[in-house]
Design a protein around this motif. Structure first.
Motif, PDB file in Angstrom:
ATOM      1  N   PHE A   1       0.948  -1.039   0.005  1.00  0.00           N
ATOM      2  CA  PHE A   1      -0.085  -0.002   0.026  1.00  0.00           C
ATOM      3  C   PHE A   1       0.807   1.327   0.050  1.00  0.00           C
ATOM      4  O   PHE A   1       2.115   1.219   0.529  1.00  0.00           O
ATOM      5  CB  PHE A   1      -0.948  -0.025   1.170  1.00  0.00           C
ATOM      6  N   ASN A   2       0.196   2.391  -0.517  1.00  0.00           N
ATOM      7  CA  ASN A   2       0.578   4.004  -0.210  1.00  0.00           C
ATOM      8  C   ASN A   2       1.949   4.143  -1.043  1.00  0.00           C
ATOM      9  O   ASN A   2       2.448   3.097  -1.748  1.00  0.00           O
ATOM     10  CB  ASN A   2       0.729   4.225   1.118  1.00  0.00           C
ATOM     11  N   PRO A   3       2.195   5.235  -1.172  1.00  0.00           N
ATOM     12  CA  PRO A   3       3.332   5.744  -1.902  1.00  0.00           C
ATOM     13  C   PRO A   3       4.859   5.143  -1.446  1.00  0.00           C
ATOM     14  O   PRO A   3       5.737   5.227  -2.082  1.00  0.00           O
ATOM     15  CB  PRO A   3       3.355   7.199  -1.937  1.00  0.00           C
TER      16      PRO A   3
ATOM     17  N   ASN B   1      -2.841   1.079   4.282  1.00  0.00           N
ATOM     18  CA  ASN B   1      -3.812   1.382   3.333  1.00  0.00           C
ATOM     19  C   ASN B   1      -4.050   3.035   3.622  1.00  0.00           C
ATOM     20  O   ASN B   1      -4.342   3.527   4.789  1.00  0.00           O
ATOM     21  CB  ASN B   1      -4.987   0.612   3.652  1.00  0.00           C
ATOM     22  N   SER B   2      -4.077   3.672   2.629  1.00  0.00           N
ATOM     23  CA  SER B   2      -3.850   5.297   2.582  1.00  0.00           C
ATOM     24  C   SER B   2      -4.968   5.939   2.010  1.00  0.00           C
ATOM     25  O   SER B   2      -5.085   7.252   1.802  1.00  0.00           O
ATOM     26  CB  SER B   2      -2.532   5.768   2.068  1.00  0.00           C
ATOM     27  N   ASN B   3      -6.025   5.176   1.284  1.00  0.00           N
ATOM     28  CA  ASN B   3      -6.905   5.956   0.537  1.00  0.00           C
ATOM     29  C   ASN B   3      -8.155   4.922   0.238  1.00  0.00           C
ATOM     30  O   ASN B   3      -8.075   3.943   0.784  1.00  0.00           O
ATOM     31  CB  ASN B   3      -6.548   6.359  -0.819  1.00  0.00           C
ATOM     32  N   ALA B   4      -9.138   5.555  -0.188  1.00  0.00           N
ATOM     33  CA  ALA B   4     -10.412   4.818  -0.309  1.00  0.00           C
ATOM     34  C   ALA B   4     -10.251   3.365  -1.111  1.00  0.00           C
ATOM     35  O   ALA B   4     -10.974   2.508  -0.620  1.00  0.00           O
ATOM     36  CB  ALA B   4     -11.663   5.814  -0.795  1.00  0.00           C
ATOM     37  N   SER B   5      -9.455   3.572  -2.208  1.00  0.00           N
ATOM     38  CA  SER B   5      -9.421   2.306  -2.843  1.00  0.00           C
ATOM     39  C   SER B   5      -8.655   1.275  -2.187  1.00  0.00           C
ATOM     40  O   SER B   5      -9.062   0.054  -2.153  1.00  0.00           O
ATOM     41  CB  SER B   5      -8.675   2.736  -4.026  1.00  0.00           C
TER      42      SER B   5
ATOM     43  N   ASN C   1      -8.487   1.127   1.274  1.00  0.00           N
ATOM     44  CA  ASN C   1      -9.394   0.572   2.014  1.00  0.00           C
ATOM     45  C   ASN C   1     -10.000  -0.507   1.532  1.00  0.00           C
ATOM     46  O   ASN C   1     -10.445  -1.448   2.452  1.00  0.00           O
ATOM     47  CB  ASN C   1     -10.321   1.708   2.800  1.00  0.00           C
ATOM     48  N   GLU C   2     -10.667  -0.257   0.534  1.00  0.00           N
ATOM     49  CA  GLU C   2     -11.802  -1.046   0.036  1.00  0.00           C
ATOM     50  C   GLU C   2     -11.116  -2.442  -0.379  1.00  0.00           C
ATOM     51  O   GLU C   2     -11.723  -3.468  -0.254  1.00  0.00           O
ATOM     52  CB  GLU C   2     -12.463  -0.667  -1.256  1.00  0.00           C
ATOM     53  N   ILE C   3      -9.929  -2.495  -0.852  1.00  0.00           N
ATOM     54  CA  ILE C   3      -9.127  -3.738  -1.151  1.00  0.00           C
ATOM     55  C   ILE C   3      -9.110  -4.614   0.082  1.00  0.00           C
ATOM     56  O   ILE C   3      -9.200  -5.768   0.153  1.00  0.00           O
ATOM     57  CB  ILE C   3      -7.579  -3.546  -1.825  1.00  0.00           C
ATOM     58  N   LEU C   4      -8.530  -3.997   1.046  1.00  0.00           N
ATOM     59  CA  LEU C   4      -8.534  -4.546   2.505  1.00  0.00           C
ATOM     60  C   LEU C   4      -9.806  -5.272   2.844  1.00  0.00           C
ATOM     61  O   LEU C   4     -10.032  -6.426   3.412  1.00  0.00           O
ATOM     62  CB  LEU C   4      -7.840  -3.819   3.286  1.00  0.00           C
ATOM     63  N   ARG C   5     -10.880  -4.227   2.974  1.00  0.00           N
ATOM     64  CA  ARG C   5     -12.127  -4.549   3.658  1.00  0.00           C
ATOM     65  C   ARG C   5     -12.683  -5.741   2.552  1.00  0.00           C
ATOM     66  O   ARG C   5     -13.246  -6.581   3.217  1.00  0.00           O
ATOM     67  CB  ARG C   5     -12.932  -3.429   3.514  1.00  0.00           C
ATOM     68  N   LYS C   6     -12.556  -5.707   1.527  1.00  0.00           N
ATOM     69  CA  LYS C   6     -13.203  -6.940   0.594  1.00  0.00           C
ATOM     70  C   LYS C   6     -12.412  -7.985   0.828  1.00  0.00           C
ATOM     71  O   LYS C   6     -13.358  -9.245   0.621  1.00  0.00           O
ATOM     72  CB  LYS C   6     -13.097  -6.409  -1.104  1.00  0.00           C
ATOM     73  N   PHE C   7     -11.181  -8.169   1.063  1.00  0.00           N
ATOM     74  CA  PHE C   7     -10.426  -9.485   1.121  1.00  0.00           C
ATOM     75  C   PHE C   7     -10.908 -10.073   2.330  1.00  0.00           C
ATOM     76  O   PHE C   7     -11.330 -11.117   2.495  1.00  0.00           O
ATOM     77  CB  PHE C   7      -8.951  -9.059   1.332  1.00  0.00           C
TER      78      PHE C   7
END
Length: 212
Positions: free
Chosen positions: A9-11, A33-37, A39-45
């Motif tokens: 994640f992140n830059p 995790n640093s942004n909405a996208s 966050n969603e990757i982590l949440r969905k997994f």
């Protein structure tokens, strides 16, 4: 069985690790995790695997490892657990973000601290907490002997070591941590680092130019 999922994640290309067992109990080690996208990757997994995220543990609290801490609290109700010597970095998170030119959601303060010798139990699996300062004053690594698995944070990398030129870092302390706490482990222990690919203790003992 013990499972490990890597999220980069992140830059800063930070590796966050989700470790879980057959019962669906999961622990998150670091939260880059640093942004909405992201966050969603982590949440969905977590949702797709039907995992129950029970603990959120930090190897250390540099900004790239805590960018998602507020999301973890808001979504799963979990505060970070870390070594108490890392408080400084959470307190300075806004200033660190400004220095790197990134926006941050302020990470919450932990209520629980972890120290060397503590046992982190995930179902029937146990991780030993190893105090490995030098990259930061409260860096901790986590070793599961049964699966020969080490989460090293930013202490040891594939062919490299963590920086020691950041605030409160110390090169000699870092080298001592690696040699006295990590290189004493078996050659086939797999090392999951805070950045870059996984490696093994044996490979680093023979090939790491910083450790010869």
């Amino acid at each position: 069985m013990l499972y490990l999922k890597t999220f980069t994640f992140n830059p800063f290309q930070q590796n966050s690790y989700l470790i879980y067992d057959d019962e669906g109990t999961a622990y998150l080690f670091d939260a880059g995790n640093s942004n909405a996208s992201e966050n969603e990757i982590l949440r969905k997994f977590i949702e797709n695997k039907k995992l129950n995220l029970k603990r959120f543990i930090l190897t250390h609290a540099h900004i790239d490892h805590i960018l998602g801490a507020r999301f973890i609290l808001d979504t799963y109700g979990l505060l970070p657990e870390m070594h108490e010597k890392e408080i400084f970095f959470i307190e300075r998170m806004a200033q660190s973000g400004a220095m790197y030119g990134i926006s941050v959601d302020q990470a919450p303060m932990p209520k629980t601290f972890i120290k060397e010798g503590d046992k982190i139990t995930l179902g029937k699996y146990e991780f030993d907490c190893l105090f490995t300062p030098g990259h930061s004053p409260g860096s901790i690594s986590f070793y599961n002997k049964e699966n020969k698995l080490l989460i090293s944070g930013d202490v040891l990398f594939y062919g490299s070591i963590g920086r020691s030129d950041l605030p409160m870092g110390d090169h000699e302390t870092l080298i001592a941590s690696i040699k006295n706490k990590l290189l004493v482990l078996d050659d086939d222990v797999k090392v999951y680092s805070g950045h870059g690919p996984a490696t093994t203790i044996g490979f680093e003992r023979l090939n790491n130019p910083f450790l010869v």
